[in-house]
Write a protein that holds these residues in place. Structure first.
Motif: not given
Length: 184
Positions: A56-73
């Protein structure tokens, strides 16, 4: 006025002066003004993929990648070929996204450039296999292999081969069109 789209740009190389990193930056300069790029710089910060850490809470660097992908078109990937395949650092990043879904239906262009005459064709094929498995919307008509990149672009990242420049500009237009179609 055209709608702006956020594009995540990823270089598959960790080398600062990599031809593919230079190519990625050159493509950003060639892009239509409505494509706004964010360069992903965390490839080297990701831990080795381990399903035990993909909680549920992966490493912060993984969360950052996922967030950047999520908000990209859309996504632009420029990668070299290492050992007849995708560089390990890029494959590791993709592995972290397989089960999380941020790449599903995301318009994506994959570029593999190499100084060799084969142009990174094996890395390109391997990358496309993974992206297709992840259900990315790979724009095959806009995804390219570029052989002899060092004969088409200088060490400052200036593309002097007009045919290559034209192909890259068309790829970027295709990416913008795909983002626009997803927006409808």
């Amino acid at each position: 006025m055209k709608k702006e789209y956020n594009i995540l740009a990823i270089s598959g190389s960790l080398r600062i002066q990599s031809s593919n990193t230079l190519l990625m930056h050159a493509m950003i300069k060639l892009a239509p003004s409505n494509l706004k790029f964010e360069i992903y710089g965390g490839l080297n910060d990701l831990p080795h993929f381990n399903p035990d850490l993909d909680v549920e809470e992966p490493p912060e660097s993984v969360q950052n990648l996922r967030t950047q992908l999520k908000y990209s078109d859309g996504v632009l990937i420029c990668t070299p070929e290492y050992g007849n395949g995708v560089p390990g650092a890029l494959k590791n990043a993709l592995d972290w996204i397989v089960s999380s879904g941020e790449w599903v239906n995301k318009p994506t262009i994959a570029i593999a450039a190499s100084p060799s005459p084969m142009g990174g064709d094996k890395a390109h094929a391997s990358l496309l296999l993974t992206l297709n498995m992840m259900n990315a919307q790979v724009l095959h008509e806009a995804s390219l292999t570029i052989p002899h990149i060092t004969l088409k672009m200088n060490k400052q990242g200036v593309i002097f081969d007009l045919e290559t420049q034209h192909e890259l500009e068309n790829s970027l237009l295709c990416l913008g069109d795909a983002c626009n179609q997803m927006d409808k």
